[in-house]
Design an enzyme around this catalytic site. Structure first.
Site, PDB file in Angstrom:
ATOM      1  N   SER A  83       9.798  -0.389  -8.483  1.00 41.09           N
ATOM      2  CA  SER A  83      10.007  -1.001  -7.163  1.00 41.09           C
ATOM      3  C   SER A  83      11.452  -1.466  -7.124  1.00 41.09           C
ATOM      4  O   SER A  83      12.103  -1.581  -8.176  1.00 41.09           O
ATOM      5  CB  SER A  83       9.060  -2.200  -7.020  1.00 41.09           C
ATOM      6  N   TYR A 107       5.225  -9.960 -10.447  1.00 40.57           N
ATOM      7  CA  TYR A 107       5.484  -8.599  -9.961  1.00 40.57           C
ATOM      8  C   TYR A 107       6.839  -8.106 -10.467  1.00 40.57           C
ATOM      9  O   TYR A 107       6.948  -6.994 -10.997  1.00 40.57           O
ATOM     10  CB  TYR A 107       5.451  -8.608  -8.426  1.00 40.57           C
TER      11      TYR A 107
HETATM   12  N1  NAD Z   1       4.105  -0.556  -0.618  1.00 41.35           N
HETATM   13  C1  NAD Z   1       5.284  -1.035  -1.015  1.00 41.35           C
HETATM   14  O1  NAD Z   1       6.033  -1.636  -0.211  1.00 41.35           O
HETATM   15  C2  NAD Z   1       5.740  -0.798  -2.436  1.00 41.35           C
HETATM   16  C3  NAD Z   1       7.090  -1.016  -2.746  1.00 41.35           C
HETATM   17  C4  NAD Z   1       7.518  -0.814  -4.041  1.00 41.35           C
HETATM   18  C5  NAD Z   1       6.639  -0.389  -5.014  1.00 41.35           C
HETATM   19  N2  NAD Z   1       5.328  -0.185  -4.697  1.00 41.35           N
HETATM   20  C6  NAD Z   1       4.421   0.255  -5.761  1.00 41.35           C
HETATM   21  O2  NAD Z   1       3.764   1.439  -5.379  1.00 41.35           O
HETATM   22  C7  NAD Z   1       2.563   1.583  -6.156  1.00 41.35           C
HETATM   23  C8  NAD Z   1       1.430   1.986  -5.229  1.00 41.35           C
HETATM   24  O3  NAD Z   1       1.140   0.892  -4.349  1.00 41.35           O
HETATM   25  P1  NAD Z   1       0.879   1.107  -2.793  1.00 41.35           P
HETATM   26  O4  NAD Z   1       1.990   0.458  -2.084  1.00 41.35           O
HETATM   27  O5  NAD Z   1       0.546   2.512  -2.492  1.00 41.35           O
HETATM   28  O6  NAD Z   1      -0.387   0.147  -2.582  1.00 41.35           O
HETATM   29  P2  NAD Z   1      -1.919   0.483  -2.287  1.00 41.35           P
HETATM   30  O7  NAD Z   1      -2.629  -0.810  -2.417  1.00 41.35           O
HETATM   31  O8  NAD Z   1      -2.024   1.228  -1.007  1.00 41.35           O
HETATM   32  O9  NAD Z   1      -2.315   1.482  -3.474  1.00 41.35           O
HETATM   33  C9  NAD Z   1      -2.461   1.020  -4.807  1.00 41.35           C
HETATM   34  C10 NAD Z   1      -3.609   1.773  -5.454  1.00 41.35           C
HETATM   35  O10 NAD Z   1      -3.755   1.304  -6.798  1.00 41.35           O
HETATM   36  C11 NAD Z   1      -5.146   1.097  -7.038  1.00 41.35           C
HETATM   37  N3  NAD Z   1      -5.371   0.110  -8.109  1.00 41.35           N
HETATM   38  C12 NAD Z   1      -5.212  -1.236  -8.034  1.00 41.35           C
HETATM   39  N4  NAD Z   1      -5.540  -1.809  -9.209  1.00 41.35           N
HETATM   40  C13 NAD Z   1      -5.907  -0.798 -10.046  1.00 41.35           C
HETATM   41  C14 NAD Z   1      -6.335  -0.756 -11.395  1.00 41.35           C
HETATM   42  N5  NAD Z   1      -6.500  -1.886 -12.126  1.00 41.35           N
HETATM   43  N6  NAD Z   1      -6.614   0.445 -11.948  1.00 41.35           N
HETATM   44  C15 NAD Z   1      -6.496   1.584 -11.207  1.00 41.35           C
HETATM   45  N7  NAD Z   1      -6.095   1.599  -9.919  1.00 41.35           N
HETATM   46  C16 NAD Z   1      -5.802   0.426  -9.341  1.00 41.35           C
HETATM   47  C17 NAD Z   1      -5.700   0.638  -5.703  1.00 41.35           C
HETATM   48  O11 NAD Z   1      -7.103   0.795  -5.609  1.00 41.35           O
HETATM   49  C18 NAD Z   1      -4.931   1.531  -4.736  1.00 41.35           C
HETATM   50  O12 NAD Z   1      -5.597   2.755  -4.495  1.00 41.35           O
HETATM   51  C19 NAD Z   1       2.368   0.240  -6.858  1.00 41.35           C
HETATM   52  O13 NAD Z   1       2.765   0.356  -8.209  1.00 41.35           O
HETATM   53  C20 NAD Z   1       3.295  -0.697  -6.105  1.00 41.35           C
HETATM   54  O14 NAD Z   1       3.719  -1.782  -6.880  1.00 41.35           O
HETATM   55  C21 NAD Z   1       4.864  -0.372  -3.438  1.00 41.35           C
END
Ligand code: NAD
Length: 281
Positions: free
Chosen positions: A144, A157
């Site tokens: 991130s 985080y």
């Molecule tokens: N959305 C943003 O703004 C953003 C920005 C930077 C980084 N990220 C990163 O992107 C990645 C994906 O997140 P997202 O934004 O798509 O969110 P999201 O909540 O839409 O998707 C995250 C997925 O991870 C799964 N998950 C959660 N805990 C879990 C576990 N213990 N074991 C297996 N699966 C698990 C959830 O069920 C979900 O399907 C994450 O690592 C997040 O930190 C997101």
């Protein structure tokens, strides 16, 4: 890794958000898909969606905090499709709370267990066979922009995401030293429109954090929810990931407007300038 067609991609957190978009993009490139996620209804919907799009997909409920569950995911991948070629350590949650609060310790542990240990476990379980089979491979670790700068009240985080950046830099150097077939990328988005602001849907019972009091912390939470809702699309992120894998590009920074912050921080470090609150106060 130029030729993706007929190869196999494993995506943790692939049931929704960025992970699901990556599954669609790699499926469109002709890859077999292996989805591991903790959220079963979302995963069933994702599998139905990906199958309807004509992709080969298998899924397993996996909690990335448990290394044995990642081992099972690897076994399912190999039994179903043979060698794994792309590993996306992507599952993640957004949580944290103040550093000085002793009552949110378990929320910190949950956040770091998923966001950092989940990525470490993924590397340890999948890499040996990926190296051994010798075909072109790529690892994409989702960090991130919180891995390049820390926001108040998001300490757990940021600690995890800085760790994912460090792990990925270390891994790519080790893979070069060993002259392996493994390329590495670290995905560093700013805000993307996903369900991340509702990560507590997957929290173990009893771990629901109390809302953080105070105008600064409360304002932060509301601001993050709004920034996520207005973030870039998951499709744009998935396209950047696909291109980085094809071109063996390590850094995937999807938000140009966030890049000056990386330079500013580096400059402050070498100039000995203390971190400031910036826009948070
Ligand atoms: N959305 C943003 O703004 C953003 C920005 C930077 C980084 N990220 C990163 O992107 C990645 C994906 O997140 P997202 O934004 O798509 O969110 P999201 O909540 O839409 O998707 C995250 C997925 O991870 C799964 N998950 C959660 N805990 C879990 C576990 N213990 N074991 C297996 N699966 C698990 C959830 O069920 C979900 O399907 C994450 O690592 C997040 O930190 C997101």
């Amino acid at each position: 890794m130029e030729n993706l067609h007929g190869k196999t991609a494993v995506i943790t957190g692939g049931a929704s958000g960025i992970g699901l978009a990556m599954a669609h993009r790699f499926g469109a490139a002709g890859m077999n898909l292996v989805i591991g996620d903790i959220e079963v209804p979302a995963m069933e919907a994702a599998v139905a969606e990906l199958t309807a799009a004509g992709y080969q997909v298998v899924s397993l409920q996996v909690d990335v905090r448990e290394i044995e569950q990642l081992r099972e995911l690897e076994q399912v991948a190999v039994e179903t499709f043979g060698n794994v070629h792309i590993l996306c350590n992507n599952a993640g949650v957004g949580a944290g709370g103040p550093v000085a609060d002793p009552d949110n310790l378990e929320v910190w542990r949950w956040t770091i267990d998923i966001n950092l240990w989940g990525v470490i476990y993924g590397c340890k379980i999948f890499l040996p066979a990926m190296i051994a089979h010798g075909e072109p491979c790529h690892v994409v670790n989702t960090a991130s922009m919180a891995g390049h700068g820390s926001a108040p009240f998001m300490g757990a985080y940021s600690v995890a995401k800085y760790g994912v950046v460090a792990l990925s830099e270390t891994l790519t150097k080790e893979m070069q030293i060993a002259k392996t077939n493994i390329g590495v990328s670290v995905l560093c988005p700013a805000f993307v429109a996903t369900g991340i602001a509702k990560s507590d849907r997957n929290m173990p019972a009893g771990l629901r954090p109390e809302p953080v009091d105070g105008p600064v912390a409360g304002g932060m939470q509301a601001a993050i929810e709004s920034l996520v809702a207005n973030g870039i699309s998951t499709e744009v992120v998935a396209e950047a990931v696909h291109d980085a894998v094809r071109e063996n590009q390590f850094w995937i920074l999807t938000h140009d407007e966030a890049k000056p912050g990386v330079l500013d921080r580096a400059q402050q470090i070498v100039d000995g300038i203390n971190p400031s609150l910036g826009g948070f106060a």
